[in-house]
Design a protein around this motif. Structure first.
Motif, PDB file in Angstrom:
ATOM      1  N   ARG A   1      -5.701   4.972  -4.313  1.00 28.57           N
ATOM      2  CA  ARG A   1      -4.955   6.373  -3.773  1.00 28.57           C
ATOM      3  C   ARG A   1      -5.177   7.573  -4.493  1.00 28.57           C
TER       4      ARG A   1
ATOM      5  N   ASP B   1      -3.552  10.348  -4.343  1.00 31.29           N
ATOM      6  CA  ASP B   1      -2.509  11.249  -4.195  1.00 31.29           C
ATOM      7  C   ASP B   1      -1.559  11.488  -5.578  1.00 31.29           C
ATOM      8  N   ILE B   2      -1.813  10.544  -6.414  1.00 36.62           N
ATOM      9  CA  ILE B   2      -1.134  10.611  -7.656  1.00 36.62           C
ATOM     10  C   ILE B   2      -2.081  10.620  -8.746  1.00 36.62           C
TER      11      ILE B   2
ATOM     12  N   SER C   1       0.382  -7.671  -5.164  1.00 39.32           N
ATOM     13  CA  SER C   1       1.125  -6.795  -4.802  1.00 39.32           C
ATOM     14  C   SER C   1       1.290  -5.531  -5.479  1.00 39.32           C
TER      15      SER C   1
ATOM     16  N   GLN D   1      -1.808  -3.415  -4.678  1.00 38.20           N
ATOM     17  CA  GLN D   1      -1.617  -2.966  -3.304  1.00 38.20           C
ATOM     18  C   GLN D   1      -0.868  -1.550  -3.548  1.00 38.20           C
ATOM     19  N   LEU D   2      -0.145  -1.580  -4.433  1.00 36.08           N
ATOM     20  CA  LEU D   2       0.822  -0.356  -4.843  1.00 36.08           C
ATOM     21  C   LEU D   2       0.018   1.002  -4.951  1.00 36.08           C
TER      22      LEU D   2
ATOM     23  N   LYS E   1      -7.758   4.374   5.779  1.00 34.56           N
ATOM     24  CA  LYS E   1      -7.385   5.734   5.255  1.00 34.56           C
ATOM     25  C   LYS E   1      -8.578   5.931   4.551  1.00 34.56           C
TER      26      LYS E   1
ATOM     27  N   ARG F   1       7.150   2.208   2.048  1.00 36.54           N
ATOM     28  CA  ARG F   1       6.099   1.574   2.745  1.00 36.54           C
ATOM     29  C   ARG F   1       6.421   0.259   3.068  1.00 36.54           C
TER      30      ARG F   1
ATOM     31  N   ASP G   1       4.036  -2.197   4.070  1.00 38.53           N
ATOM     32  CA  ASP G   1       2.949  -3.137   3.902  1.00 38.53           C
ATOM     33  C   ASP G   1       3.176  -4.096   2.801  1.00 38.53           C
ATOM     34  N   ILE G   2       4.281  -3.816   2.047  1.00 39.69           N
ATOM     35  CA  ILE G   2       4.494  -5.010   0.918  1.00 39.69           C
ATOM     36  C   ILE G   2       5.717  -5.559   1.167  1.00 39.69           C
TER      37      ILE G   2
ATOM     38  N   ILE H   1       7.821  -5.852  -4.190  1.00 41.12           N
ATOM     39  CA  ILE H   1       8.025  -4.391  -4.856  1.00 41.12           C
ATOM     40  C   ILE H   1       8.923  -4.394  -5.818  1.00 41.12           C
TER      41      ILE H   1
ATOM     42  N   GLN I   1       6.461   7.391  -6.026  1.00 38.61           N
ATOM     43  CA  GLN I   1       5.583   7.950  -5.032  1.00 38.61           C
ATOM     44  C   GLN I   1       4.798   6.523  -4.723  1.00 38.61           C
ATOM     45  N   LEU I   2       4.824   5.774  -5.638  1.00 40.19           N
ATOM     46  CA  LEU I   2       3.867   4.414  -5.270  1.00 40.19           C
ATOM     47  C   LEU I   2       4.402   3.483  -4.494  1.00 40.19           C
ATOM     48  N   ILE I   3       5.571   3.796  -4.288  1.00 40.71           N
ATOM     49  CA  ILE I   3       6.537   2.821  -3.367  1.00 40.71           C
ATOM     50  C   ILE I   3       6.868   3.509  -2.025  1.00 40.71           C
ATOM     51  N   ALA I   4       6.719   4.908  -2.116  1.00 40.58           N
ATOM     52  CA  ALA I   4       7.216   5.765  -0.924  1.00 40.58           C
ATOM     53  C   ALA I   4       6.289   5.629   0.053  1.00 40.58           C
TER      54      ALA I   4
ATOM     55  N   PRO J   1       3.776   7.201   2.675  1.00 41.83           N
ATOM     56  CA  PRO J   1       3.047   8.306   2.704  1.00 41.83           C
ATOM     57  C   PRO J   1       3.616   9.288   3.611  1.00 41.83           C
TER      58      PRO J   1
END
Lengths: 195, 195
Positions: free
Chosen positions: A147, A149-150, A182, A185-186, A193, B147, B149-150, B155, B185-188, B190
């Motif tokens: 990703r 975005d960070i 996992s 996946q983070l 996307k 999110r 998906d995990i 998490i 942001q990693l876990i939020a 999008p």
DNA sequence: TTTATTACAGAATGATCGTTCTGTAAATGG
DNA sequence: CCATTTACAGAACGATCATTCTGTAATAAA
């Protein structure tokens, strides 16, 4: 002209490192170190200037030998794959080094910033690790696996903390440790996307 | 009938805890503990059965007092907000407790699984933390801020490692520590995505 | 006030801490 | 073979480790 030494410096450092790694700085008495290394008491002070000197050499030895392969996996691979391989190795370290954790992390926790030479080395170690992780993250971002975005360094800092945490958990044999996939996946780019 | 004690058990435990926290288990000699607590040598053995007994009480005291407010923030809030508040507090702990880190993490690294009573307590501590984090994550997932998906527990385990890592970094005064917002942001979820 | 009970203060314990010192063994240059 | 140099082996150092013990002070029930 002089009598040659009977010990092998590499072997001495390796076995002393193992003791420090297992029992910590305070837990490794000079007597234990002598027994573990087969070194002579006089030689320890001649060659290393005492316990603290030996420890600093051992910390360096640990970083150069034990931690090196992990570092190389990061440096010699690219993007998410590099990070995956790195964390897989860190996670599986328990197999051979159960309840030892990581000497650098153990030392950070035990000595804090008391020995300035030591804490500076620890800081440099984690800085290097963060740099390599950041580089791998940036690579992954470029090809769309990670990703974007960070900021890569921000992600890398989080990953460094995770390594530190995993090491601590291994150290006290925590049965609960995060799964590598996992964790990945983070930071991965969500499948549907394309940046 | 008996002579009443002169010490205050709460004060004694608090100051002993502070010493263990600062200097570790091995670094806190009985003499230092006596000086720090004002306790009598005999009383220490009568009331706590020696150094190790006192330490176990202090670990409990730390968890009940020092770590409690952090735990409560997690337990009394919901979703991402709970996690944000928690990490903000953990990150800002340095202000008042520079180079101390977290007693639980320090102990895990120093003693490993040598003292089984201690390592069991540490394990329970992190299990509880993982549970609370997992609960907050699940809440956040339900309302779409985190999110989905995990698995929430996966998490949470990553977040536990991050707390451990942040504690270690604080302990040796690492100038590099992850930013809370990038961590979140990693876990939020999008922004453009509604589950 | 006497007596039983417990805390207090610190000396004493044996073990171990890290470090230094002493005497002996081993090697090479002269 | 002798002299010189350095490693080796371990005794010795004072300091400190965690723990136990001894004698005294303080409290409250009898």
């Amino acid at each position: 002209m002089p009598r040659p030494v009977q010990y092998n410096l590499e072997n001495v450092t390796a076995s002393a490192t193992r003791l420090f790694w297992l029992e910590g700085y305070g837990g490794s008495s000079v007597d234990k170190l002598l027994r573990a290394t087969g070194l002579n008491k006089h030689s320890l002070y001649k060659a290393f200037n005492g316990k603290e000197g030996l420890f600093i050499r051992c910390l360096e030895h640990y970083i150069d030998n034990e931690a090196r392969p992990y570092r190389d996996v990061l440096a010699n691979n690219h993007g998410l794959g590099a990070i995956r391989s790195y964390f897989q190795r860190v996670t599986r370290r328990t197999r051979h080094h159960s309840n030892m954790g990581c000497l650098v992390a153990n030392t950070a926790a035990e000595l804090g910033d008391g020995h300035s030479q030591v804490s500076k080395r620890i800081d440099a170690y984690y800085r290097d690790l963060a740099g390599l992780l950041s580089r791998a993250v940036a690579q992954g971002q470029d090809i769309g696996e990670i990703r974007s975005d960070i900021d890569p360094l921000d992600i890398a800092k989080c990953l460094v903390h995770m390594v530190q945490g995993i090491s601590i958990s291994h150290r006290f044999r925590s049965p609960v440790a995060a799964d590598t996939e996992s964790l990945l996946q983070l930071i991965a780019q969500p499948p549907g996307k394309n940046q």
